[in-house]
Write a protein that holds these residues in place. Structure first.
Motif, PDB file in Angstrom:
ATOM      1  N   PRO A  45      -8.711  -5.024  -3.003  1.00  0.00           N
ATOM      2  CA  PRO A  45      -9.997  -4.501  -3.223  1.00  0.00           C
ATOM      3  C   PRO A  45     -10.654  -5.230  -4.491  1.00  0.00           C
ATOM      4  O   PRO A  45     -11.709  -5.255  -4.836  1.00  0.00           O
ATOM      5  N   ASN A  46      -9.747  -4.979  -5.630  1.00  0.00           N
ATOM      6  CA  ASN A  46     -10.276  -5.222  -6.841  1.00  0.00           C
ATOM      7  C   ASN A  46     -10.435  -6.878  -6.748  1.00  0.00           C
ATOM      8  O   ASN A  46     -11.208  -7.364  -7.732  1.00  0.00           O
ATOM      9  N   CYS A  85     -16.911  -5.535   4.255  1.00  0.00           N
ATOM     10  CA  CYS A  85     -16.113  -6.786   4.312  1.00  0.00           C
ATOM     11  C   CYS A  85     -15.976  -7.459   5.762  1.00  0.00           C
ATOM     12  O   CYS A  85     -15.723  -6.585   6.448  1.00  0.00           O
ATOM     13  N   GLN A  99     -11.937  -2.035   3.884  1.00  0.00           N
ATOM     14  CA  GLN A  99     -11.096  -3.236   4.237  1.00  0.00           C
ATOM     15  C   GLN A  99     -11.007  -3.342   5.821  1.00  0.00           C
ATOM     16  O   GLN A  99      -9.848  -3.403   6.361  1.00  0.00           O
ATOM     17  N   LYS A 139     -12.140   1.621  -5.363  1.00  0.00           N
ATOM     18  CA  LYS A 139     -11.342   1.977  -4.378  1.00  0.00           C
ATOM     19  C   LYS A 139     -11.294   1.366  -2.933  1.00  0.00           C
ATOM     20  O   LYS A 139     -12.479   1.082  -2.576  1.00  0.00           O
ATOM     21  N   GLY A 140      -9.910   1.085  -2.491  1.00  0.00           N
ATOM     22  CA  GLY A 140      -9.960   0.395  -1.112  1.00  0.00           C
ATOM     23  C   GLY A 140      -9.753   1.492  -0.070  1.00  0.00           C
ATOM     24  O   GLY A 140      -9.276   2.397  -0.137  1.00  0.00           O
ATOM     25  N   CYS A 141     -10.705   1.397   0.665  1.00  0.00           N
ATOM     26  CA  CYS A 141     -10.948   2.218   2.010  1.00  0.00           C
ATOM     27  C   CYS A 141     -10.066   1.574   3.290  1.00  0.00           C
ATOM     28  O   CYS A 141     -10.757   0.407   3.791  1.00  0.00           O
ATOM     29  N   THR A 142      -9.237   2.118   3.810  1.00  0.00           N
ATOM     30  CA  THR A 142      -8.442   1.615   5.047  1.00  0.00           C
ATOM     31  C   THR A 142      -8.359   2.823   6.047  1.00  0.00           C
ATOM     32  O   THR A 142      -7.857   2.373   7.315  1.00  0.00           O
ATOM     33  N   VAL A 153     -14.507  -0.372  -1.576  1.00  0.00           N
ATOM     34  CA  VAL A 153     -14.268  -1.853  -0.725  1.00  0.00           C
ATOM     35  C   VAL A 153     -13.695  -1.265   0.677  1.00  0.00           C
ATOM     36  O   VAL A 153     -12.584  -0.549   0.791  1.00  0.00           O
ATOM     37  N   SER A 193      -3.301  -3.310  -1.335  1.00  0.00           N
ATOM     38  CA  SER A 193      -4.012  -2.524  -2.181  1.00  0.00           C
ATOM     39  C   SER A 193      -4.233  -3.124  -3.520  1.00  0.00           C
ATOM     40  O   SER A 193      -5.217  -2.680  -4.439  1.00  0.00           O
ATOM     41  N   ASN A 251      -7.264  -4.611   6.530  1.00  0.00           N
ATOM     42  CA  ASN A 251      -6.532  -5.245   5.502  1.00  0.00           C
ATOM     43  C   ASN A 251      -5.803  -3.990   4.722  1.00  0.00           C
ATOM     44  O   ASN A 251      -6.687  -3.157   4.363  1.00  0.00           O
ATOM     45  N   ASN A 287       0.914  -1.112  -0.019  1.00  0.00           N
ATOM     46  CA  ASN A 287      -0.065  -0.010   0.080  1.00  0.00           C
ATOM     47  C   ASN A 287       0.839   1.264  -0.095  1.00  0.00           C
ATOM     48  O   ASN A 287       1.772   1.417   1.101  1.00  0.00           O
TER      49      ASN A 287
END
Length: 221
Positions: free
Chosen positions: A83-84, A206, A170, A126-129, A168, A80, A77, A35
């Motif tokens: 998410p896909n 998730c 995470q 887009k992944g959200c952390t 997404v 990076s 999580n 990431n």
């Protein structure tokens, strides 16, 4: 999605955005950080880490850093690439006639192109952390690429596509994602314009385990 060959460690420091030093059973190891975001609220001294050991013996780093434990929240999580993969697994359950990852549109590559009946879709993931007081935010670092992709989705709607911006999430205990203006005002502007112009904004919640990231429930604006 499941991980193999995981091992636990404790965070020491992050010399640059690509690597970190982690204590694994009393030994300091240099690991790859999957990431490039800042993750400053997660990568804290002594924070518990989940690492995946690589199958490639020729790699410079033997481990990938994939998750971090955050107090009062649980595992986050930070892979990076996850998410896909999770979005692709989710799409398989949605009854689309055709799904193609990595579709060229305009000046960008959009994450997914889908068809259902006569409808054509474009979806950016887009992944959200980043979590603050139970709310998810994106991005945690400026993203000119992310802004460009949103405007591509807006243009796609005008051309007759159905467009989706999928976040997404995470981590657990977070229901939705807002644009983080403190980091990127341009992204906030693009996000708001997307809502006004018919881009569907969805949040994929998730379940997060040490060795797994799995979609659970979908929310939307």
């Amino acid at each position: 999605m499941k991980y193999r060959n995981i091992i636990l460690g404790k965070f020491i420091d992050r010399p640059n955005r690509f690597i970190a030093h982690v204590d694994i059973d009393g030994c300091v190891k240099t690991v790859h950080v999957k990431n490039t975001g800042r993750c400053k609220e997660l990568l804290l001294p002594e924070a518990r880490m989940v690492l995946e050991k690589s199958d490639n013996p020729n790699r410079k780093t033997a481990y990938d850093l994939i998750a971090v434990y955050k107090e009062k929240l649980g595992w986050v999580n930070i892979d990076s690439q996850a998410p896909n993969k999770v979005a692709g697994e989710w799409l398989e359950t949605r009854g689309f006639d055709y799904v193609k990852p990595e579709c060229k549109y305009g000046d960008s590559r959009i994450d997914f192109y889908m068809e259902k009946g006569n409808d054509k879709y474009l979806m950016e993931v887009k992944g959200c952390t980043l979590e603050i007081d139970g709310q998810g935010y994106f991005p945690d670092a400026p993203t000119t690429r992310g802004v460009r992709h949103i405007y591509e989705l807006i243009n796609a709607v005008k051309e007759g596509y159905k467009a989706v911006l999928l976040f997404v999430i995470q981590m657990e205990k977070v229901e939705s994602v807002l644009p983080y203006a403190m980091t990127d005002k341009a992204f906030e502007k693009a996000y708001n314009e997307a809502k006004e112009n018919g881009v569907m904004i969805k949040f994929l919640k998730c379940k997060v385990k040490e060795d797994e990231l799995a979609f659970h429930e979908i929310n939307e604006v």
